[in-house]
Motif scaffolding. Structure first.
Motif, PDB file in Angstrom:
ATOM      1  N   ALA A  67       0.657  -1.292   0.088  1.00 58.33           N
ATOM      2  CA  ALA A  67       0.357  -0.074  -0.480  1.00 58.33           C
ATOM      3  C   ALA A  67       0.763   1.645   0.240  1.00 58.33           C
ATOM      4  CB  ALA A  67      -0.780   0.132   1.390  1.00 58.33           C
ATOM      5  N   SER A  68       2.173   1.307   0.880  1.00 59.03           N
ATOM      6  CA  SER A  68       3.157   2.084   0.339  1.00 59.03           C
ATOM      7  C   SER A  68       3.347   2.796  -0.621  1.00 59.03           C
ATOM      8  CB  SER A  68       4.332   1.857   1.903  1.00 59.03           C
ATOM      9  OG  SER A  68       5.443   1.295   1.344  1.00 59.03           O
ATOM     10  N   PHE A  69       3.576   1.995  -1.512  1.00 58.73           N
ATOM     11  CA  PHE A  69       4.384   2.041  -2.797  1.00 58.73           C
ATOM     12  C   PHE A  69       3.011   2.736  -3.337  1.00 58.73           C
ATOM     13  CE2 PHE A  69       4.129   0.720  -6.598  1.00 58.73           C
ATOM     14  CZ  PHE A  69       5.083   1.411  -7.506  1.00 58.73           C
ATOM     15  N   ARG A  70       2.081   2.250  -3.815  1.00 58.89           N
ATOM     16  CA  ARG A  70       0.371   2.285  -4.152  1.00 58.89           C
ATOM     17  C   ARG A  70       0.544   4.297  -3.699  1.00 58.89           C
ATOM     18  NH1 ARG A  70      -0.978  -2.335  -3.290  1.00 58.89           N
ATOM     19  NH2 ARG A  70      -2.559  -1.783  -2.244  1.00 58.89           N
ATOM     20  N   GLU A  71       0.218   4.669  -2.536  1.00 58.56           N
ATOM     21  CA  GLU A  71      -0.329   5.965  -2.129  1.00 58.56           C
ATOM     22  C   GLU A  71       0.995   7.026  -2.575  1.00 58.56           C
ATOM     23  OE1 GLU A  71      -0.338   7.775   2.176  1.00 58.56           O
ATOM     24  OE2 GLU A  71       0.481   5.478   2.351  1.00 58.56           O
TER      25      GLU A  71
END
Length: 290
Positions: A67-71
């Protein structure tokens, strides 16, 4: 003994001792490969070598699934696009004023644009912190005028909107520079004829100036978009802890978490996006002549 060879011609075999042109290109190419391409190859290599050993695309799967990469990717894109749009609008308006509205010091302002391009991004961010920071001038004037306690109402600089403001402030001259060059090529007789025929200023801008400025706008906007995607200093110096872009994610993965394969994966993605957009910028710039 008389020289029967016409001037400008070489005798057969006179070029036998000449060094081939490609030999002169080898040293700079080797230096480029050592300084830039070799470290880049190491980043790509590390991105497919997980901590467990071996060669695998698992680091890519782990990063893409997080989720951190997509965010971070979404934040990077919307900040870059938003800053680019803001720079195009503000840069076009300011360039119009400098180019076509006579005022004292106009030429000095145009020269200052060239100087501004050499400023580091963190310098502009520090200036904004002095004005809008928690202990900045704006909050100080507010508390002095109202007598209210606390830190003041201006707390947006550490939010995504503060990062957006800083990027627009810093990158707008990169749009203005090609626009001013394009405006200098416009024949003022066209503007005078349009005005004499009763065209209002907005119509003159829309039908005469804007078509001539579109290539410069495209070139400047493409450059700003590439630079915003890779901006690190502005996000870092604003202290926006909740704003994570791809460059900030690389820093976090590598320096704070020591997860080097993941950091290299994010770096490879960032490089791929940047190279693609830079190629687009070169195409647009070539067509615009900027």
């Amino acid at each position: 003994m008389r020289d029967d060879c016409p001037q400008g011609e070489r005798l057969p075999g006179s070029r036998r001792g000449a060094v081939p042109a490609y030999v002169w290109a080898l040293p700079p190419v080797a230096l480029l490969g050592l300084v830039f391409l070799y470290p880049l190859a190491l980043v790509v290599q590390q991105s497919v070598r997980p901590d467990e050993g071996g060669t695998s695309l698992q680091p890519y799967a782990d990063v893409f699934g997080s989720a951190s990469f997509r965010e971070a990717l979404g934040t990077t894109v919307w900040l870059a696009v938003g800053a680019t749009v803001g720079c195009l609008v503000l840069g076009f308006a300011l360039a119009l004023i400098i180019a076509f509205v006579p005022f004292p010091g106009g030429k000095a302002v145009a020269r200052f644009i060239d100087v501004f391009l050499s400023f580091p991004s963190f310098l502009i961010t520090l200036a904004l912190l002095f004005i809008y920071g928690t202990k900045g001038m704006a909050n100080g004037l507010w508390t002095d005028a109202t007598g209210a306690g606390g830190d003041g109402p201006f707390q947006f600089l550490t939010t995504p909107w503060g990062v957006l403001l800083a990027e627009i402030t810093y990158f707008t001259p990169f749009v203005m520079r090609p626009l001013l060059a394009a405006f200098s090529q416009i024949d003022t007789a066209q503007l005078e004829v349009a005005s004499s025929l009763g065209a209002r200023p907005l119509r003159v801008v829309r039908q005469v100036i804007l078509p001539e400025a579109l290539p410069a706008l495209a070139a400047g906007g493409s450059l700003v978009l590439v630079m915003c995607l890779n901006e690190f200093g502005i996000v870092l110096f604003t202290g926006a802890k909740d704003v994570t872009t791809l460059p900030m994610l690389v820093y976090s993965k590598a320096m704070l978490e020591s997860d080097y394969p993941a950091a290299c994966v994010v770096a490879v993605v960032n490089i791929a996006i940047s190279v693609g957009l830079y190629g687009l910028y070169r195409v647009v710039s070539r067509r615009a002549g900027a």
